[in-house]
Write a protein that holds these residues in place. Structure first.
Motif, PDB file in Angstrom:
ATOM      1  N   LEU A  42       0.862  -1.170   0.000  1.00  0.00           N
ATOM      2  CA  LEU A  42       0.000   0.000   0.000  1.00  0.00           C
ATOM      3  C   LEU A  42       0.903   1.226   0.000  1.00  0.00           C
ATOM      4  O   LEU A  42       1.937   1.240   0.664  1.00  0.00           O
ATOM      5  N   ARG A  43       0.504   2.277  -0.735  1.00  0.00           N
ATOM      6  CA  ARG A  43       1.309   3.498  -0.735  1.00  0.00           C
ATOM      7  C   ARG A  43       0.405   4.721  -0.767  1.00  0.00           C
ATOM      8  O   ARG A  43      -0.692   4.678  -1.328  1.00  0.00           O
ATOM      9  N   ASP A  44       0.857   5.788  -0.126  1.00  0.00           N
ATOM     10  CA  ASP A  44       0.146   7.059  -0.172  1.00  0.00           C
ATOM     11  C   ASP A  44       1.047   8.161   0.365  1.00  0.00           C
ATOM     12  O   ASP A  44       2.081   7.904   0.969  1.00  0.00           O
ATOM     13  N   LEU A  45       0.622   9.383   0.115  1.00  0.00           N
ATOM     14  CA  LEU A  45       1.259  10.572   0.677  1.00  0.00           C
ATOM     15  C   LEU A  45       0.208  11.283   1.517  1.00  0.00           C
ATOM     16  O   LEU A  45      -0.978  11.307   1.148  1.00  0.00           O
ATOM     17  N   ARG A  46       0.633  11.871   2.659  1.00  0.00           N
ATOM     18  CA  ARG A  46      -0.321  12.463   3.593  1.00  0.00           C
ATOM     19  C   ARG A  46       0.116  13.861   4.025  1.00  0.00           C
ATOM     20  O   ARG A  46       1.291  14.080   4.289  1.00  0.00           O
ATOM     21  N   LEU A  47      -0.856  14.762   4.133  1.00  0.00           N
ATOM     22  CA  LEU A  47      -0.660  16.088   4.718  1.00  0.00           C
ATOM     23  C   LEU A  47      -1.658  16.231   5.852  1.00  0.00           C
ATOM     24  O   LEU A  47      -2.852  15.972   5.663  1.00  0.00           O
ATOM     25  N   PHE A  48      -1.181  16.632   7.038  1.00  0.00           N
ATOM     26  CA  PHE A  48      -2.026  16.723   8.222  1.00  0.00           C
ATOM     27  C   PHE A  48      -1.974  18.102   8.858  1.00  0.00           C
ATOM     28  O   PHE A  48      -0.942  18.766   8.827  1.00  0.00           O
ATOM     29  N   VAL A  49      -3.084  18.481   9.481  1.00  0.00           N
ATOM     30  CA  VAL A  49      -3.160  19.617  10.386  1.00  0.00           C
ATOM     31  C   VAL A  49      -3.660  19.028  11.690  1.00  0.00           C
ATOM     32  O   VAL A  49      -4.622  18.248  11.697  1.00  0.00           O
ATOM     33  N   GLY A  50      -3.002  19.386  12.800  1.00  0.00           N
ATOM     34  CA  GLY A  50      -3.417  18.777  14.051  1.00  0.00           C
ATOM     35  C   GLY A  50      -3.159  19.636  15.260  1.00  0.00           C
ATOM     36  O   GLY A  50      -2.504  20.677  15.188  1.00  0.00           O
TER      37      GLY A  50
END
Length: 130
Positions: free
Chosen positions: A80-88
């Motif tokens: 599985l592959r992905d790129l993530r951008l988060f605000v927390g």
């Protein structure tokens, strides 16, 4: 100078050189410009020496590889592959313990089987975790 690597637990990218820098220009700002998980954080409040609240923006190279059994009974490996951008927002206690909640945008999502090189792409998604 120490050398580090990041283990990603993926067949397509097993390791990445871990490099970057951590810069704290003031006690209220922290820049962790580190690959594969960069993060920029701003301290919102501090309750004496007992608790701090931080807001942050971060990224992540996500995914992993797993052994699976296909419907045919054949053993295979899926990545599985992905790129993530988060605000927390996170609360940090002395010693580093704490809690967090974040919302993220997940893109470049896909899955690949090793034995027959099947590959599937998925739509972008929103992720909430804590």
């Amino acid at each position: 100078m120490s050398k580090k690597i990041a283990f990603l637990d993926r067949d397509d990218i097993s390791f990445l050189p871990g490099f970057g820098l951590i810069w704290t220009p003031t006690p209220d700002w922290r820049y962790e410009l580190l690959l594969p998980r960069p993060k920029i954080a701003k301290r919102l409040s501090r309750c004496g020496d007992c608790f701090e609240k931080w807001a942050y923006l971060s990224g992540q190279l996500g995914g992993g590889s797993f052994a699976v059994t296909r419907d045919t009974g054949e053993a295979d490996k899926v990545t599985l592959r992905d790129l993530r951008l988060f605000v927390g927002i996170e609360g940090v206690s002395p010693g580093g313990a704490g809690r967090f909640v974040e919302i993220g945008y997940v893109f470049n999502r896909g899955i690949e089987y090793k034995n027959n090189e099947e590959e599937y792409e998925f739509d972008d998604a929103v992720m909430l975790r804590g």
